[in-house]
Design a protein around this motif. Structure first.
Motif, PDB file in Angstrom:
ATOM      1  N   PRO A 145       0.825  -1.216   0.000  1.00  0.00           N
ATOM      2  CA  PRO A 145       0.000   0.000   0.000  1.00  0.00           C
ATOM      3  C   PRO A 145       0.856   1.261   0.000  1.00  0.00           C
ATOM      4  N   THR A 146       0.262   2.373  -0.378  1.00  0.00           N
ATOM      5  CA  THR A 146       0.978   3.652  -0.384  1.00  0.00           C
ATOM      6  C   THR A 146       1.396   4.036   1.033  1.00  0.00           C
ATOM      7  N   THR A 147       0.467   3.895   1.971  1.00  0.00           N
ATOM      8  CA  THR A 147       0.771   4.106   3.394  1.00  0.00           C
ATOM      9  C   THR A 147       0.124   2.967   4.181  1.00  0.00           C
ATOM     10  N   THR A 153      -8.259   1.956   3.482  1.00  0.00           N
ATOM     11  CA  THR A 153      -9.165   2.804   2.699  1.00  0.00           C
ATOM     12  C   THR A 153      -9.250   2.373   1.239  1.00  0.00           C
ATOM     13  N   GLY A 154      -8.258   1.622   0.767  1.00  0.00           N
ATOM     14  CA  GLY A 154      -8.236   1.238  -0.652  1.00  0.00           C
ATOM     15  C   GLY A 154      -9.086   0.027  -0.974  1.00  0.00           C
ATOM     16  N   THR A 160      -4.255  -5.177   2.948  1.00  0.00           N
ATOM     17  CA  THR A 160      -4.607  -5.297   4.370  1.00  0.00           C
ATOM     18  C   THR A 160      -3.893  -6.494   4.991  1.00  0.00           C
ATOM     19  N   LEU A 161      -3.824  -7.592   4.239  1.00  0.00           N
ATOM     20  CA  LEU A 161      -3.158  -8.807   4.713  1.00  0.00           C
ATOM     21  C   LEU A 161      -1.688  -8.532   5.021  1.00  0.00           C
ATOM     22  N   LEU A 162      -1.017  -7.807   4.132  1.00  0.00           N
ATOM     23  CA  LEU A 162       0.403  -7.492   4.333  1.00  0.00           C
ATOM     24  C   LEU A 162       0.616  -6.650   5.587  1.00  0.00           C
ATOM     25  N   VAL A 163      -0.168  -5.576   5.730  1.00  0.00           N
ATOM     26  CA  VAL A 163      -0.021  -4.691   6.901  1.00  0.00           C
ATOM     27  C   VAL A 163      -0.323  -5.456   8.192  1.00  0.00           C
ATOM     28  N   ALA A 164      -1.356  -6.305   8.158  1.00  0.00           N
ATOM     29  CA  ALA A 164      -1.717  -7.077   9.347  1.00  0.00           C
ATOM     30  C   ALA A 164      -0.612  -8.062   9.728  1.00  0.00           C
ATOM     31  N   LEU A 165      -0.008  -8.712   8.728  1.00  0.00           N
ATOM     32  CA  LEU A 165       1.102  -9.636   9.001  1.00  0.00           C
ATOM     33  C   LEU A 165       2.275  -8.901   9.652  1.00  0.00           C
ATOM     34  N   LEU A 166       2.626  -7.738   9.106  1.00  0.00           N
ATOM     35  CA  LEU A 166       3.743  -6.962   9.660  1.00  0.00           C
ATOM     36  C   LEU A 166       3.455  -6.543  11.102  1.00  0.00           C
ATOM     37  N   CYS A 167       2.233  -6.048  11.348  1.00  0.00           N
ATOM     38  CA  CYS A 167       1.867  -5.619  12.709  1.00  0.00           C
ATOM     39  C   CYS A 167       1.835  -6.821  13.665  1.00  0.00           C
ATOM     40  N   GLY A 168       1.326  -7.960  13.175  1.00  0.00           N
ATOM     41  CA  GLY A 168       1.267  -9.158  14.012  1.00  0.00           C
ATOM     42  C   GLY A 168       2.650  -9.628  14.424  1.00  0.00           C
ATOM     43  N   PHE A 169       3.581  -9.679  13.449  1.00  0.00           N
ATOM     44  CA  PHE A 169       4.951 -10.108  13.766  1.00  0.00           C
ATOM     45  C   PHE A 169       5.643  -9.100  14.690  1.00  0.00           C
TER      46      PHE A 169
END
Length: 461
Positions: A145-147, A153-154, A160-169
């Motif tokens: 994502p851009t941010t 929002t997109g 969303t999956l990528l951001v959630a994985l990063l936050c989870g790890f």
């Protein structure tokens, strides 16, 4: 006040009436579609609005589920193993679905005898212009994502999956310091599912508008002339789900496919009335967790499956390509069939929940491989919506089965819990869509104060 058991003191589940209303709305929509086609077509925004309401909740649901799941797992390698196993399984099943679609399509020869009119030719051209052509590198870069916030929002599931994985790890690496954040996200998840429960009360209105519009736009004549491809496609999807997926489910998990499909009956009704498998994505996540599959497995398998496990789309693309080629009097050779359809499977990733995306993928694939066949896409524009429903339900069934299978292979499933749920002894909480009484690896449940409002039904829309 003493804490009550999940079933004690709760009002009767009034959502039974909600789903009876959905069935009534579908039937009423069909009647209006045939009786007053002009009026019915104008009702389409009702269906679109309901699906959009559901879609707005998908990113928060996926984010909360994955972050809570991964954040509570102590070994990161387990998450990687689940993801790798899921992708390998998805690739295998897409290939099987392709093969079945090819065999049935070649046996039926469903397009022979149809004639292409000028209006249908223009419809085919319009679909080809709308088809997106995307390279593999562009697809992979599109996952970023851009941010961090734009992933929500997109409306892109993979972002969303990528951001959630990063936050989870990240929360996993923080250890005890991340516990307050996990608890906070657990409360946000409760809010998200409660909002989703309220939105569901608009389902009859959405179902009425969606079905009335498609029946009004299609008419009886188109359904009659294209009955062979429709019946053939529905039958092929049914055979794939019952024979292929059912056999796998029985051998690996010891579960009867009909029992699982019955458990997910309300979700299938929702997909049938909206023609989008995405409308049932949040409920599939909640129901798979309730079934006893651990949250990390559900959080990774279900969202990834919506982009990569497209069994129904694979069958649709194979049969539709053969149909168009037969109808145009230019049948595809075996080598052309295989190269074209492999291209389409790659091109279709990420479009599982979008109504009509299969048609654009079909047009794009034909344009790149056999441009002279693109006009023939217009032949199935009229009935694509009806085929979209079977496509979406097959994709949905494939993802439900995949979640149980991967949970079994990774030993991340509570077999006793699953038996209780499928036998009807542990009913799903339709009001909150959360399983507060059950704590198999969830980030909520045992230690939290009971929510008095959780005992009541959501306010009807």
């Amino acid at each position: 006040m003493a804490v009550q058991s999940p079933s004690a003191g709760r009002r009767p589940d009034r959502t039974h009436y909600l789903y009876l209303a959905v069935i009534g709305a579908v039937l009423a929509g069909i009647v209006v579609g045939f009786a007053a086609p002009g009026v019915a077509v104008d009702l389409k925004p009702l269906g679109t609005g309901f699906v959009n309401l559901i879609k707005m909740m998908i990113s928060p649901v996926i984010f909360c589920t994955i972050v809570l799941g991964i954040g509570s797992v102590r070994k990161a390698a387990k998450v990687g193993a689940v993801g790798g196993l899921a992708l390998g399984y998805f690739l295998l099943m897409s290939t099987v679905a392709l093969a079945i679609g090819l065999v049935v399509g070649n046996l039926l020869e469903p397009g022979s005898g149809l004639h292409l009119t000028d209006s249908l030719r223009h419809a085919g051209e319009a679909q080809a212009k709308g088809a997106a052509h995307e390279s593999t590198s562009a697809f992979l870069l599109g996952i970023i994502p851009t941010t961090m916030v734009s992933a929500f929002t997109g409306g892109q599931v993979l972002q969303t999956l990528l951001v959630a994985l990063l936050c989870g790890f990240a929360l996993q690496a923080m250890g005890p310091a991340g516990e307050p954040v996990l608890r906070g996200i657990g409360h946000v998840q409760k809010l998200v599912f409660r909002v989703l429960g309220m939105i569901m009360w608009a389902a009859p209105v959405g179902a009425f508008g969606a079905i009335a519009a498609v029946v009004g736009a299609t008419g009886v004549d188109a359904l009659k002339s294209l009955a062979v491809i429709m019946i053939g496609f529905y039958t092929t999807c049914l055979i794939f789900v019952i024979v292929v997926l059912g056999t796998l489910l029985r051998l690996v998990a010891g579960v009867n496919i009909f029992t699982l499909l019955k458990y997910l009956g309300r979700e299938f009704l929702l997909i049938l009335s909206t023609s989008s498998s995405e409308s049932a994505l949040p409920r599939l996540i909640a129901k798979m967790e309730h079934l006893g599959v651990s949250r990390p497995v559900v959080g990774i398998t279900v969202p990834t499956g919506y982009s990569f496990n497209l069994d129904g789309t694979a069958i649709y693309l194979t049969m539709s390509s053969l149909f168009v080629a037969e109808a145009m009097g230019q049948p595809l050779s075996v080598s052309q069939q295989i190269s074209l359809l492999l291209f389409m499977i790659v091109a279709s990733k990420g479009a599982a929940g979008v109504t009509g995306a299969g048609l654009a993928t079909l047009a794009g694939g034909l344009q790149s491989h056999r441009p002279e066949l693109v006009d023939g896409v217009g032949l199935i524009v009229g009935i694509d919506r009806f085929m979209s429903e079977a496509r979406a339900m097959t994709n949905f069934a494939g993802n439900a089965v995949a979640t149980v299978l991967i949970g079994t292979w990774t030993k991340e499933i509570d077999k006793e819990r699953m038996a209780e749920v499928l036998a009807g002894r542990a009913p799903f909480d339709e009001a909150t869509l959360l399983d507060d009484a059950h704590g198999h690896g969830h980030g909520h449940g045992h230690g939290e104060a009971p929510d008095p409002s959780g005992e009541k039904e959501p306010v009807p829309a």
